[in-house]
Design a protein around this motif. Structure first.
Motif, PDB file in Angstrom:
ATOM      1  N   THR A 205       0.812  -1.218   0.000  1.00 42.87           N
ATOM      2  CA  THR A 205       0.000   0.000   0.000  1.00 42.87           C
ATOM      3  C   THR A 205       0.848   1.271   0.000  1.00 42.87           C
ATOM      4  N   THR A 206       2.157   1.158   0.241  1.00 38.99           N
ATOM      5  CA  THR A 206       3.047   2.318   0.243  1.00 38.99           C
ATOM      6  C   THR A 206       4.441   1.903  -0.205  1.00 38.99           C
ATOM      7  N   LEU A 207       5.111   2.768  -0.959  1.00 34.49           N
ATOM      8  CA  LEU A 207       6.522   2.553  -1.282  1.00 34.49           C
ATOM      9  C   LEU A 207       7.337   3.638  -0.618  1.00 34.49           C
ATOM     10  N   LYS A 208       8.458   3.270  -0.016  1.00 37.17           N
ATOM     11  CA  LYS A 208       9.352   4.260   0.574  1.00 37.17           C
ATOM     12  C   LYS A 208      10.656   4.300  -0.214  1.00 37.17           C
ATOM     13  N   ILE A 209      10.897   5.417  -0.861  1.00 37.66           N
ATOM     14  CA  ILE A 209      12.130   5.580  -1.646  1.00 37.66           C
ATOM     15  C   ILE A 209      13.290   5.817  -0.691  1.00 37.66           C
ATOM     16  N   ASP A 210      14.350   5.048  -0.868  1.00 34.22           N
ATOM     17  CA  ASP A 210      15.469   5.106   0.059  1.00 34.22           C
ATOM     18  C   ASP A 210      16.172   6.467   0.030  1.00 34.22           C
ATOM     19  N   ARG A 211      16.720   6.815   1.179  1.00 32.93           N
ATOM     20  CA  ARG A 211      17.454   8.066   1.365  1.00 32.93           C
ATOM     21  C   ARG A 211      18.606   8.225   0.375  1.00 32.93           C
ATOM     22  N   ALA A 212      19.183   7.111  -0.058  1.00 33.54           N
ATOM     23  CA  ALA A 212      20.318   7.171  -0.990  1.00 33.54           C
ATOM     24  C   ALA A 212      19.947   7.963  -2.241  1.00 33.54           C
ATOM     25  N   PHE A 213      18.715   7.826  -2.710  1.00 32.33           N
ATOM     26  CA  PHE A 213      18.292   8.529  -3.924  1.00 32.33           C
ATOM     27  C   PHE A 213      17.943   9.988  -3.630  1.00 32.33           C
ATOM     28  N   VAL A 214      17.361  10.215  -2.451  1.00 24.11           N
ATOM     29  CA  VAL A 214      16.970  11.575  -2.088  1.00 24.11           C
ATOM     30  C   VAL A 214      18.211  12.442  -1.839  1.00 24.11           C
ATOM     31  N   ARG A 215      19.207  11.830  -1.214  1.00 22.72           N
ATOM     32  CA  ARG A 215      20.425  12.548  -0.861  1.00 22.72           C
ATOM     33  C   ARG A 215      21.141  13.101  -2.095  1.00 22.72           C
ATOM     34  N   THR A 216      21.033  12.382  -3.211  1.00 21.44           N
ATOM     35  CA  THR A 216      21.762  12.777  -4.418  1.00 21.44           C
ATOM     36  C   THR A 216      20.844  13.369  -5.481  1.00 21.44           C
ATOM     37  N   LEU A 217      19.595  13.540  -5.102  1.00 25.60           N
ATOM     38  CA  LEU A 217      18.568  13.983  -6.059  1.00 25.60           C
ATOM     39  C   LEU A 217      18.935  15.274  -6.782  1.00 25.60           C
ATOM     40  N   LEU A 218      19.471  16.238  -6.035  1.00 22.72           N
ATOM     41  CA  LEU A 218      19.718  17.568  -6.613  1.00 22.72           C
ATOM     42  C   LEU A 218      20.983  17.613  -7.459  1.00 22.72           C
ATOM     43  N   VAL A 219      21.882  16.659  -7.233  1.00 25.02           N
ATOM     44  CA  VAL A 219      23.179  16.733  -7.921  1.00 25.02           C
ATOM     45  C   VAL A 219      23.392  15.629  -8.948  1.00 25.02           C
ATOM     46  N   ASP A 220      22.589  14.592  -8.872  1.00 30.14           N
ATOM     47  CA  ASP A 220      22.846  13.441  -9.730  1.00 30.14           C
ATOM     48  C   ASP A 220      21.640  13.159 -10.630  1.00 30.14           C
ATOM     49  N   GLN A 221      21.891  13.276 -11.932  1.00 26.92           N
ATOM     50  CA  GLN A 221      20.837  13.089 -12.925  1.00 26.92           C
ATOM     51  C   GLN A 221      20.262  11.670 -12.862  1.00 26.92           C
ATOM     52  N   THR A 222      21.120  10.701 -12.576  1.00 30.83           N
ATOM     53  CA  THR A 222      20.669   9.309 -12.530  1.00 30.83           C
ATOM     54  C   THR A 222      19.692   9.091 -11.375  1.00 30.83           C
ATOM     55  N   SER A 223      20.037   9.637 -10.199  1.00 25.41           N
ATOM     56  CA  SER A 223      19.130   9.536  -9.053  1.00 25.41           C
ATOM     57  C   SER A 223      17.773  10.128  -9.394  1.00 25.41           C
ATOM     58  N   ARG A 224      17.831  11.282 -10.053  1.00 21.30           N
ATOM     59  CA  ARG A 224      16.588  11.960 -10.380  1.00 21.30           C
ATOM     60  C   ARG A 224      15.737  11.101 -11.313  1.00 21.30           C
ATOM     61  N   ARG A 225      16.388  10.465 -12.268  1.00 15.77           N
ATOM     62  CA  ARG A 225      15.650   9.605 -13.209  1.00 15.77           C
ATOM     63  C   ARG A 225      15.069   8.383 -12.488  1.00 15.77           C
ATOM     64  N   ILE A 226      15.841   7.835 -11.568  1.00 14.57           N
ATOM     65  CA  ILE A 226      15.353   6.659 -10.825  1.00 14.57           C
ATOM     66  C   ILE A 226      14.125   7.046  -9.996  1.00 14.57           C
ATOM     67  N   VAL A 227      14.220   8.179  -9.310  1.00 14.15           N
ATOM     68  CA  VAL A 227      13.089   8.632  -8.496  1.00 14.15           C
ATOM     69  C   VAL A 227      11.873   8.883  -9.382  1.00 14.15           C
ATOM     70  N   GLN A 228      12.111   9.522 -10.523  1.00 20.55           N
ATOM     71  CA  GLN A 228      11.025   9.798 -11.461  1.00 20.55           C
ATOM     72  C   GLN A 228      10.361   8.499 -11.922  1.00 20.55           C
ATOM     73  N   THR A 229      11.184   7.508 -12.200  1.00 18.99           N
ATOM     74  CA  THR A 229      10.682   6.218 -12.682  1.00 18.99           C
ATOM     75  C   THR A 229       9.862   5.514 -11.604  1.00 18.99           C
TER      76      THR A 229
END
Ligand code: C2E
Ligand code: MG
Ligand code: MG
Ligand code: MG
Length: 296
Positions: A205-229
């Protein structure tokens, strides 16, 4: 007299196999007596609805108030508890404690209703080992019947990696939780051996995106794409997402823009003991959490 030496909690690379084994044995014994002595406690961290920046719920996180070592984080004792069969005792404590304090936590938060968005929930972490235990469904049923908790206000969080160890057993246990009315969250999503197929077979009923992706969200294009996906996938499956580890307003703003429903992180509040967690909510300053983009 000098104080008794306290062995290191985690073996260092130079410790060797014997020292590591000794460490584990010492820890096992200490966990066992710590449970008996009431050294474990639950802390609570707020989870907000990103669109409104108001409180949606809390996650309960375990701490060990060790007489010599001080406040010990779960990363230092949960793995040992899991490998030594003590995790069931800790989970039993966590569920009982959550049941005990839930009314107080909810009432305390409701003291400041302007800060609340929707019915509040409380999330509690369980181990994959717990899900495999035959006693797990009964533990959940007992919690609900003994405390009179509205099952809908409780969520079980389980990490992806531990789910994959015995997916069928886990699926059964989680389905039991759902039948009892509890929510089921997949924790640390994206860090395990993600098999996307389980999302269609498990009652999530819920997904929790790991901090590893959030931490690099602003600086790493790949993280941003993963989060978007992940957000797109979750949207297709109509599963709401919680982004973990939000420390900066810019991260919160971007995640809001990307359509992530919930956020959790030091920006909104640290994990804290019951009283302190309630005080945080009462004293929450809405301006601090408002969208930076809109404020400027
Ligand atoms: P988790 O369930 O993914 O919990 C989130 C972790 O991120 C927590 O660490 C929390 O304190 C930390 N965190 C939250 N916001 C931020 C942030 O903005 N920045 C940073 N750097 N960290 C943040 P914690 O409390 O040390 O717990 C670690 C893990 O231990 C948890 O990860 C969970 O998997 C496990 N755990 C915690 N409590 C329990 C429990 O009662 N039972 C079981 N089985 N596992 C637990
Ligand atoms: Mg969690
Ligand atoms: Mg997590
Ligand atoms: Mg984690």
């Amino acid at each position: 007299a000098s104080p008794m030496p306290v062995p290191a909690l985690r073996p260092s690379a130079t410790d060797g196999v014997f020292a590591a084994a000794l460490n584990t044995l010492v820890l096992e014994r200490e966990i066992r007596s710590g449970v008996a002595d009431g050294q474990f406690e639950m802390h609570f961290q707020p989870i907000v609805r990103l669109a409104s920046r108001r409180l949606a719920g809390f996650e309960a996180l375990m701490r060990w108030r060790h007489p010599q070592r001080g406040l010990v984080p779960p990363s230092a004792f949960i793995p040992v508890a899991e490998s030594s069969g003590l995790i069931g005792d800790l989970t039993g404590f966590a569920l009982a404690e959550v049941g005990r304090v839930l009314p107080e936590l909810m009432l305390g938060a409701l003291h400041n209703p302007r800060h609340i968005d929707g019915p509040l929930f409380l999330s509690v972490n369980v181990s994959g080992h717990d899900l495999a235990a035959a006693s797990f469904p009964q533990m959940i049923a007992d919690l609900i019947s003994q405390t009179g908790i509205a099952p809908g206000s409780l969520k079980i969080e389980v990490t992806e990696s531990l789910l994959m160890k015995d997916p069928e057993r886990a699926a059964e246990a989680l389905a039991g939780c759902r039948r009892a009315g509890l929510g089921v969250a997949i924790d640390d999503f994206g860090t395990g051996y993600s098999s996307l197929s389980y999302l269609s077979t498990l009652p999530v009923t819920t997904l929790k995106i790991d901090r590893a992706f959030v931490r690099t969200l602003l600086v790493d294009q790949t993280s941003r794409r993963i989060v978007q996906t992940v957000l797109r996938l979750a949207d297709e499956l109509e599963i709401p997402v919680v982004a973990e580890g939000i420390e900066h307003a810019e991260e919160a703003d971007l995640l809001t823009e990307m359509g992530c429903a919930f956020g959790q992180g030091y920006l909104f509040g640290h994990p804290a003991p019951l009283e302190a967690a309630i005080m945080t909510i009462r004293e929450w300053n809405v301006v601090d959490r408002s969208l930076q983009a809109k404020a400027s």
